[in-house]
Design a protein around this motif. Structure first.
Motif, mmCIF file in Angstrom:
data_model
loop_
_atom_site.group_PDB
_atom_site.id
_atom_site.type_symbol
_atom_site.label_atom_id
_atom_site.label_comp_id
_atom_site.label_asym_id
_atom_site.label_seq_id
_atom_site.Cartn_x
_atom_site.Cartn_y
_atom_site.Cartn_z
ATOM 1 N N SER A 279 -1.179 -3.029 11.659
ATOM 2 C CA SER A 279 -0.208 -3.045 12.755
ATOM 3 C C SER A 279 0.961 -2.101 12.498
ATOM 4 O O SER A 279 1.544 -1.553 13.429
ATOM 5 C CB SER A 279 0.313 -4.465 12.969
ATOM 6 N N LEU A 280 1.286 -1.872 11.206
ATOM 7 C CA LEU A 280 2.425 -0.998 10.889
ATOM 8 C C LEU A 280 2.168 0.443 11.323
ATOM 9 O O LEU A 280 3.107 1.215 11.492
ATOM 10 C CB LEU A 280 2.729 -1.030 9.387
ATOM 11 N N PHE A 281 0.893 0.803 11.469
ATOM 12 C CA PHE A 281 0.559 2.183 11.835
ATOM 13 C C PHE A 281 -0.041 2.266 13.236
ATOM 14 O O PHE A 281 -0.660 3.256 13.584
ATOM 15 C CB PHE A 281 -0.401 2.768 10.784
ATOM 16 N N SER A 282 0.123 1.214 14.031
ATOM 17 C CA SER A 282 -0.437 1.245 15.381
ATOM 18 C C SER A 282 0.462 2.069 16.287
ATOM 19 O O SER A 282 1.621 2.328 15.983
ATOM 20 C CB SER A 282 -0.583 -0.177 15.919
ATOM 21 N N SER A 283 -0.089 2.474 17.427
ATOM 22 C CA SER A 283 0.667 3.288 18.377
ATOM 23 C C SER A 283 1.618 2.393 19.166
ATOM 24 O O SER A 283 1.727 1.199 18.902
ATOM 25 C CB SER A 283 -0.302 3.975 19.323
ATOM 26 N N MET B 1 0.918 15.435 -6.663
ATOM 27 C CA MET B 1 1.388 14.167 -7.224
ATOM 28 C C MET B 1 0.282 13.115 -7.172
ATOM 29 O O MET B 1 -0.380 12.963 -6.148
ATOM 30 C CB MET B 1 2.598 13.654 -6.424
ATOM 31 N N LYS B 2 0.091 12.422 -8.255
ATOM 32 C CA LYS B 2 -0.909 11.357 -8.300
ATOM 33 C C LYS B 2 -0.536 10.387 -9.416
ATOM 34 O O LYS B 2 -0.337 10.806 -10.557
ATOM 35 C CB LYS B 2 -2.289 11.957 -8.552
ATOM 36 N N PHE B 3 -0.411 9.091 -9.087
ATOM 37 C CA PHE B 3 -0.075 8.105 -10.124
ATOM 38 C C PHE B 3 -0.633 6.739 -9.761
ATOM 39 O O PHE B 3 -1.054 6.490 -8.633
ATOM 40 C CB PHE B 3 1.440 8.031 -10.334
ATOM 41 N N GLN B 4 -0.657 5.860 -10.775
ATOM 42 C CA GLN B 4 -1.130 4.489 -10.582
ATOM 43 C C GLN B 4 0.000 3.517 -10.890
ATOM 44 O O GLN B 4 0.743 3.705 -11.847
ATOM 45 C CB GLN B 4 -2.290 4.185 -11.528
ATOM 46 N N ILE B 5 0.077 2.438 -10.104
ATOM 47 C CA ILE B 5 1.099 1.417 -10.368
ATOM 48 C C ILE B 5 0.631 0.097 -9.787
ATOM 49 O O ILE B 5 -0.137 0.083 -8.819
ATOM 50 C CB ILE B 5 2.478 1.846 -9.795
ATOM 51 N N LEU B 6 1.062 -1.007 -10.392
ATOM 52 C CA LEU B 6 0.722 -2.322 -9.833
ATOM 53 C C LEU B 6 1.559 -2.584 -8.578
ATOM 54 O O LEU B 6 2.750 -2.258 -8.537
ATOM 55 C CB LEU B 6 1.017 -3.424 -10.845
ATOM 56 N N GLN B 7 0.932 -3.203 -7.585
ATOM 57 C CA GLN B 7 1.626 -3.492 -6.321
ATOM 58 C C GLN B 7 2.941 -4.233 -6.570
ATOM 59 O O GLN B 7 3.970 -3.895 -5.989
ATOM 60 C CB GLN B 7 0.700 -4.335 -5.421
ATOM 61 N N GLU B 8 2.901 -5.260 -7.447
ATOM 62 C CA GLU B 8 4.082 -6.089 -7.689
ATOM 63 C C GLU B 8 5.269 -5.260 -8.212
ATOM 64 O O GLU B 8 6.417 -5.483 -7.839
ATOM 65 C CB GLU B 8 3.717 -7.142 -8.734
ATOM 66 N N LYS B 9 4.950 -4.301 -9.088
ATOM 67 C CA LYS B 9 5.981 -3.468 -9.693
ATOM 68 C C LYS B 9 6.606 -2.555 -8.629
ATOM 69 O O LYS B 9 7.832 -2.439 -8.538
ATOM 70 C CB LYS B 9 5.333 -2.638 -10.822
ATOM 71 N N LEU B 10 5.743 -1.919 -7.837
ATOM 72 C CA LEU B 10 6.237 -1.012 -6.793
ATOM 73 C C LEU B 10 7.071 -1.778 -5.762
ATOM 74 O O LEU B 10 8.121 -1.310 -5.320
ATOM 75 C CB LEU B 10 5.048 -0.310 -6.109
ATOM 76 N N LYS B 11 6.602 -2.978 -5.428
ATOM 77 C CA LYS B 11 7.325 -3.829 -4.474
ATOM 78 C C LYS B 11 8.721 -4.157 -5.006
ATOM 79 O O LYS B 11 9.710 -4.123 -4.273
ATOM 80 C CB LYS B 11 6.519 -5.116 -4.268
ATOM 81 N N GLU B 12 8.802 -4.486 -6.302
ATOM 82 C CA GLU B 12 10.094 -4.801 -6.939
ATOM 83 C C GLU B 12 11.054 -3.615 -6.814
ATOM 84 O O GLU B 12 12.216 -3.769 -6.422
ATOM 85 C CB GLU B 12 9.853 -5.137 -8.421
ATOM 86 N N GLY B 13 10.554 -2.431 -7.116
ATOM 87 C CA GLY B 13 11.391 -1.239 -7.041
ATOM 88 C C GLY B 13 11.865 -0.956 -5.623
ATOM 89 O O GLY B 13 13.047 -0.689 -5.384
ATOM 90 N N LEU B 74 7.424 1.977 4.085
ATOM 91 C CA LEU B 74 6.712 1.889 2.805
ATOM 92 C C LEU B 74 6.901 0.504 2.187
ATOM 93 O O LEU B 74 5.942 -0.123 1.726
ATOM 94 C CB LEU B 74 7.217 2.967 1.842
ATOM 95 N N SER B 75 8.136 0.017 2.213
ATOM 96 C CA SER B 75 8.420 -1.277 1.607
ATOM 97 C C SER B 75 7.694 -2.396 2.360
ATOM 98 O O SER B 75 7.091 -3.289 1.752
ATOM 99 C CB SER B 75 9.926 -1.500 1.619
ATOM 100 N N GLY B 76 7.730 -2.339 3.703
ATOM 101 C CA GLY B 76 7.023 -3.338 4.513
ATOM 102 C C GLY B 76 5.532 -3.305 4.235
ATOM 103 O O GLY B 76 4.894 -4.347 4.068
ATOM 104 N N PHE B 77 4.973 -2.098 4.125
ATOM 105 C CA PHE B 77 3.529 -1.969 3.923
ATOM 106 C C PHE B 77 3.121 -2.446 2.529
ATOM 107 O O PHE B 77 2.184 -3.234 2.387
ATOM 108 C CB PHE B 77 3.093 -0.520 4.147
ATOM 109 N N VAL B 78 3.836 -1.993 1.508
ATOM 110 C CA VAL B 78 3.483 -2.382 0.130
ATOM 111 C C VAL B 78 3.592 -3.908 -0.027
ATOM 112 O O VAL B 78 2.786 -4.538 -0.699
ATOM 113 C CB VAL B 78 4.362 -1.632 -0.900
ATOM 114 N N GLY B 79 4.572 -4.509 0.659
ATOM 115 C CA GLY B 79 4.727 -5.961 0.615
ATOM 116 C C GLY B 79 3.532 -6.717 1.163
ATOM 117 O O GLY B 79 3.309 -7.874 0.820
ATOM 118 N N LEU B 80 2.745 -6.071 2.024
ATOM 119 C CA LEU B 80 1.574 -6.731 2.621
ATOM 120 C C LEU B 80 0.317 -6.555 1.784
ATOM 121 O O LEU B 80 -0.705 -7.181 2.047
ATOM 122 C CB LEU B 80 1.316 -6.166 4.026
#
Lengths: 374, 374
Positions: A279-283, B1-13, B74-80
């Motif tokens: 939904s975040l990327f819907s039109s 650019m290319k990197f790996q990170i855990l969702q929880e960590k990225l969400k915290e940041g 980005l924050s809303g999406f990563v949180g999901l």
């Protein structure tokens, strides 16, 4: 007027009563709660002229009488008092007095004579339900109606009360929900078909949803009344009387498809989570696309300003290939209101309505129109 | 650019970083978070041009690089997303790509080159505090300032950082709060006296208040920096840089009375509860009256439109009789921020300022002006 009541009890009554208090500038008495101290009972009433609520409690009354007092102020104040005995009374019909522990308060009121009458509803015929269960059922479809000035009938919730079945339905013309229930008792002489305002149903859910008692429903030509009784007595505890919406409800059964071309069984929480991500990327129309990809469903959304998203969910799929677009909110709403772990989604080609159900349970049906023309 | 990170960590940041993201229409890049993948660290930055925040985490970086992306999206999406490994990267500096479990997403970004620089603050001198304790202390006075266009200096919080003491103070000209603290370590060559914007202090409390680490504070002529380190490393985890407010803070010590004519010791919760009850019946100026009644304090409020209220509270009373009016909110605010079961209220006649303290603790002082002329 002079009576005694526990703070907790009075607070409980005021929290119910203040739900329909309006903030009327033209008719200030509608901001007030009517307080009537009878021989053994205290009665609180409020009305916004569409919905009226009455609440009763047993009290020690020293002197009978009545007054009206600003509802929010009284409720806010009583909520701040300790749970001790309150001594309440009226001074010269102008002030409502409260004494509790170390405090003495006078609240300016208006005479009870000016308070509008709440319509009486005939008790000739009734149907009854289990209060909390009925409210949980109604909650499945109560959020659907949209306020419509041009079509007031669909801004309410349709009911057909029959001797052995209650059918409720609601729509906003983009989606439709239907819920069937079984009554507890019934003295109906004939079926009653009527439209209840959405606000009324929401207040019924709020007030009676927490009660594990019997909820009786009574009918007048233009009114409906919901009533619960005090524990271990025949005396009413809460009565909610509401006007009905005039007009005839659309013949919605025609819209519910009788068959399907594809049937999906999906894990509810997983599907809802993926729809939310998409939904975040819907039109701007809220469009998300569903597409068969072998034994999976692909969920796609795209927005030229924000970006794009695709995800996959495993599904039991029966029937034809498909590629169909829905408004994500309308689809998610219907799915989130099911009460099962898995949901079924029946499709009718790429442009026919979709149907959401709980597998093996036909009491709840949710029809959602697709977004056409891609 | 290319990197790996855990969702929880990225969400915290992101939850830290998005606190200062502005919703700027004129400078859209301020809505974005700057993402920089270095050799071993991921760095996220955001700024509203007054406050800048940087956050670091250890990452597996396959390819270094940077991009900026809308922060809320980005924050809303990563949180999901589920708490699994995220593979992130940049596509042609235009899109930030995220892959996590069954989903693939591209978010439209802007080039990192356009992102404003966050000012550097010299690390020559510092003072350090226990993070959560410092924030709890500041919270006692952080809500007092009022935005003032004519007196910008009192819209901030005053600090005097000395080798062995930190003094903070705030006022809105109706009341004044002062809090004294002891630093953990200090390399200060000279005392620093400065005014920090209220928003900065509120963000410091939000971000560092939950951390049980050391919080270091650094100084530039026009900037202040708060920094916490990653556990078991010397690498910063969060840096918050803020501009300072120019001007000189009023000589507030003059306002704090050195003596009193009456001193009350009151139970904090009981007094606050009674003030709240009384507040419902206060006049438009929020006036409530306190009066000595033998060994009790009488609390009175009166409003011609609503009614009147009186209550009594037992108190240790030392000194003269009194009858004094305060704004209920200003009085309650200062009392609620004390950290003791009882509070002391010192009065200076019927028209002098009142002083709230915790008995036996002079680190917190709250001065409130009475309402005069009754």
């Amino acid at each position: 007027m002079k009576f005694q009541i526990l703070q907790e009890k009075l607070k409980e009554g005021l929290s119910i009563i203040e739900r329909v208090v309006s903030r009327s500038l033209t008719l200030p008495i509608l901001n007030n709660v009517l307080i009537e101290a009878g021989k053994n009972f205290l009665c609180l009433s409020s009305t916004d002229l569409e919905i009226g609520i009455k609440w009763w409690a047993l009290t020690k009354t020293e002197k009978e009488g009545s007054i009206t007092v600003p509802s929010k102020l009284l409720s806010g104040f009583v909520g701040l008092l300790p749970n001790k005995k309150i001594e309440a009374g009226a001074l010269k019909n102008d002030f409502f007095s409260i004494e509790c522990e170390e405090c003495k308060t006078k609240i300016k009121g208006l005479s009870a004579e000016e308070f509008p009458l709440i319509p009486k509803v005939s008790k000739e015929e009734f149907i009854s339900v289990k209060s909390s269960e009925f409210c949980r059922n109604l909650a499945q479809i109560a959020d659907i109606p949209a306020l419509s000035a041009t079509r007031p009938e669909i801004s309410g919730i349709y009911f057909s009360f029959q001797k052995n079945q209650i059918i409720s339905a609601s729509t906003d013309s983009f989606r439709l929900g239907e819920k069937k229930m079984t009554p507890l008792k019934s003295s109906l002489l004939s079926p009653k078909t009527l439209i209840v305002p959405q606000k009324t149903i929401k207040e019924v859910i709020n007030i009676f949803g927490i009660k594990e008692t019997e909820l009786k429903i009574y009918f007048s030509p233009n009114q409906i009344m919901f009533e619960s009784l005090m524990q271990e007595t025949d005396h009413p505890e809460v009565q909610l009387v509401s006007r009905l919406i005039e007009g005839s409800y659309p013949n919605y059964q025609e819209i519910i498809p009788k068959k399907f071309t594809t049937k999906l069984i999906l894990n509810k929480e997983e599907f809802l989570a993926q729809l939310k991500q998409a939904s975040l990327f819907s039109s701007k129309t809220g469009e998300i696309k569903l597409k068969r990809e072998d034994s999976r469903v692909e969920i796609l959304s795209q927005n030229t300003e924000l970006g794009e998203h695709e995800s996959f969910i495993y599904s039991k799929i029966e029937g034809e290939k498909f590629e169909i677009s829905f408004n994500h909110r309308f689809l998610s709403d219907g799915i989130s209101k099911t009460k099962s772990e898995d949901i079924s989604l029946e499709l009718n080609g790429d442009s026919g309505p979709g149907v959401v159900r709980s597998p093996g349970d036909d009491s709840y049906t949710y029809v959602v129109m697709p977004i056409k023309g891609n």
